[in-house]
Every structure is written in C-alpha cells, then in structure tokens.
Motif scaffolding. Sequence first.
Motif, PDB file in Angstrom:
ATOM      1  N   SER A  81       0.798  -1.222   0.000  1.00 29.50           N
ATOM      2  CA  SER A  81       0.000   0.000   0.000  1.00 29.50           C
ATOM      3  C   SER A  81       0.830   1.271   0.000  1.00 29.50           C
ATOM      4  N   PHE A  82       2.177   1.142  -0.045  1.00 31.27           N
ATOM      5  CA  PHE A  82       3.008   2.338  -0.009  1.00 31.27           C
ATOM      6  C   PHE A  82       2.632   3.322  -1.096  1.00 31.27           C
ATOM      7  N   ARG A  83       2.403   2.801  -2.287  1.00 31.23           N
ATOM      8  CA  ARG A  83       2.110   3.710  -3.400  1.00 31.23           C
ATOM      9  C   ARG A  83       0.808   4.464  -3.163  1.00 31.23           C
TER      10      ARG A  83
ATOM     11  N   ALA B  67       7.669  11.138  -1.354  1.00 30.54           N
ATOM     12  CA  ALA B  67       8.273  10.739  -2.635  1.00 30.54           C
ATOM     13  C   ALA B  67       8.742   9.286  -2.579  1.00 30.54           C
ATOM     14  N   TRP B  68       9.389   8.891  -1.486  1.00 30.17           N
ATOM     15  CA  TRP B  68       9.868   7.514  -1.325  1.00 30.17           C
ATOM     16  C   TRP B  68       8.699   6.532  -1.477  1.00 30.17           C
ATOM     17  N   LEU B  69       7.574   6.869  -0.841  1.00 29.04           N
ATOM     18  CA  LEU B  69       6.394   6.005  -0.950  1.00 29.04           C
ATOM     19  C   LEU B  69       5.861   5.966  -2.377  1.00 29.04           C
ATOM     20  N   LEU B  70       5.867   7.108  -3.057  1.00 29.66           N
ATOM     21  CA  LEU B  70       5.374   7.144  -4.435  1.00 29.66           C
ATOM     22  C   LEU B  70       6.190   6.234  -5.343  1.00 29.66           C
ATOM     23  N   TRP B  71       7.489   6.142  -5.085  1.00 28.88           N
ATOM     24  CA  TRP B  71       8.363   5.297  -5.901  1.00 28.88           C
ATOM     25  C   TRP B  71       8.285   3.827  -5.494  1.00 28.88           C
TER      26      TRP B  71
ATOM     27  N   LEU C 128      -1.076  10.887   0.869  1.00 29.45           N
ATOM     28  CA  LEU C 128      -0.346  11.914   1.611  1.00 29.45           C
ATOM     29  C   LEU C 128      -0.006  13.113   0.727  1.00 29.45           C
ATOM     30  N   ARG C 129       0.332  12.849  -0.528  1.00 31.09           N
ATOM     31  CA  ARG C 129       0.648  13.970  -1.436  1.00 31.09           C
ATOM     32  C   ARG C 129      -0.588  14.835  -1.640  1.00 31.09           C
ATOM     33  N   GLY C 130      -1.745  14.187  -1.758  1.00 33.77           N
ATOM     34  CA  GLY C 130      -2.991  14.928  -1.906  1.00 33.77           C
ATOM     35  C   GLY C 130      -3.333  15.767  -0.682  1.00 33.77           C
ATOM     36  N   ILE C 131      -3.112  15.213   0.492  1.00 36.73           N
ATOM     37  CA  ILE C 131      -3.426  15.925   1.741  1.00 36.73           C
ATOM     38  C   ILE C 131      -2.461  17.076   1.982  1.00 36.73           C
ATOM     39  N   PHE C 132      -1.156  16.812   1.842  1.00 36.02           N
ATOM     40  CA  PHE C 132      -0.156  17.801   2.232  1.00 36.02           C
ATOM     41  C   PHE C 132       0.355  18.650   1.076  1.00 36.02           C
ATOM     42  N   GLY C 133       0.055  18.252  -0.169  1.00 35.55           N
ATOM     43  CA  GLY C 133       0.458  19.054  -1.323  1.00 35.55           C
ATOM     44  C   GLY C 133       1.960  19.131  -1.539  1.00 35.55           C
ATOM     45  N   ARG C 134       2.678  18.089  -1.113  1.00 39.12           N
ATOM     46  CA  ARG C 134       4.132  18.081  -1.288  1.00 39.12           C
ATOM     47  C   ARG C 134       4.600  16.642  -1.463  1.00 39.12           C
TER      48      ARG C 134
ATOM     49  N   PHE D 145      10.664  11.828   8.336  1.00 38.16           N
ATOM     50  CA  PHE D 145      10.591  10.691   7.417  1.00 38.16           C
ATOM     51  C   PHE D 145       9.932   9.559   8.195  1.00 38.16           C
ATOM     52  N   GLY D 146       8.839   9.030   7.670  1.00 33.37           N
ATOM     53  CA  GLY D 146       8.104   7.959   8.337  1.00 33.37           C
ATOM     54  C   GLY D 146       6.870   8.437   9.073  1.00 33.37           C
ATOM     55  N   SER D 147       6.719   9.743   9.224  1.00 29.59           N
ATOM     56  CA  SER D 147       5.552  10.294   9.909  1.00 29.59           C
ATOM     57  C   SER D 147       4.396  10.437   8.931  1.00 29.59           C
ATOM     58  N   GLU D 148       3.224  10.011   9.344  1.00 24.09           N
ATOM     59  CA  GLU D 148       2.047  10.246   8.507  1.00 24.09           C
ATOM     60  C   GLU D 148       1.253  11.450   8.997  1.00 24.09           C
ATOM     61  N   GLU D 149       1.578  11.955  10.209  1.00 22.15           N
ATOM     62  CA  GLU D 149       0.910  13.158  10.714  1.00 22.15           C
ATOM     63  C   GLU D 149       1.475  14.415  10.067  1.00 22.15           C
TER      64      GLU D 149
END
Length: 127
Positions: free
Chosen positions: A33-35, A102-106, A41-47, A90-94
């Motif tokens: 589920s990383f991707r 980016a790491w998760l997207l890849w 997360l990119r959608g929520i935080f815009g980065r 790195f590793g925080s979802e909050e």
Amino acid sequence: MQPVALVDNSFQAGSDDCEAIALRNGCISPHFSFRTIGLRLRGIFGRGGTEVAVARATELKNRDKLSPSTIQRMVSYFARHEADKKGRNFGSEENPSAGYIAWLLWGGDEGRSWALELKQKIGNAPD
C-alpha cells in the motif's frame, strides 16, 4: 550475463532453461500500500514527489508493465534518495517530509527491493 530478449510481457535470457522475468510488479504483495499511501499523503499535504513520482505510483498501483529503463530509473532514484530516510519527519504520517512521500510514491522499501532484484536479473536489457 547472457543477452536478454523481450518475450511478451517478460524478459527471457538466451537459453531455453532460463526463467522468464516478469516486468510487472506482480511480485510485490497485493497488500503493498506504499504507493497508495504516498498518493494520499501527497494529496493531503500538497508536497512530495514530482509528476514522474506520481506517474510511477500510478503504474505500480495499476500493476502496469514497466520497461527495463523504468526499472533502472527506480534503482537510481532509491540510490540517490536513501539519505532522505535520515531526514526529519521521514516515516511520519501526521506531518510527513516531502522525501517520505516521494519515497512512498516510488514504491517504498518493498519497491526498492523489488526493483533491485529485477535489475540484477535483466541487467542492461533494452526497452
């Protein structure tokens, strides 16, 4: 290493007894589920991640066939960005770092392992 030839959606080395190498990410767990976490997360935080990273996440999520050059780009990305894992959040979802997203997207750690293993099998095979 023997030359590798494209066979349908896989690569196969020159001899008849070599295993075909699938270029889809079917070897990655269906619960990988990383991707999708990265996309969320990119959608929520815009980065985090470029449009290329978003495209990669989408390809992985859809289990699209990836070219040998795409596998090489994945390997290169993970090698360049390994240091991001030492960064703040790195590793925080909050409040995730852009590098974490980016790491998760890849593909995250599992995507990195999969790409490295596949790169060893296909070598410098053409697209």
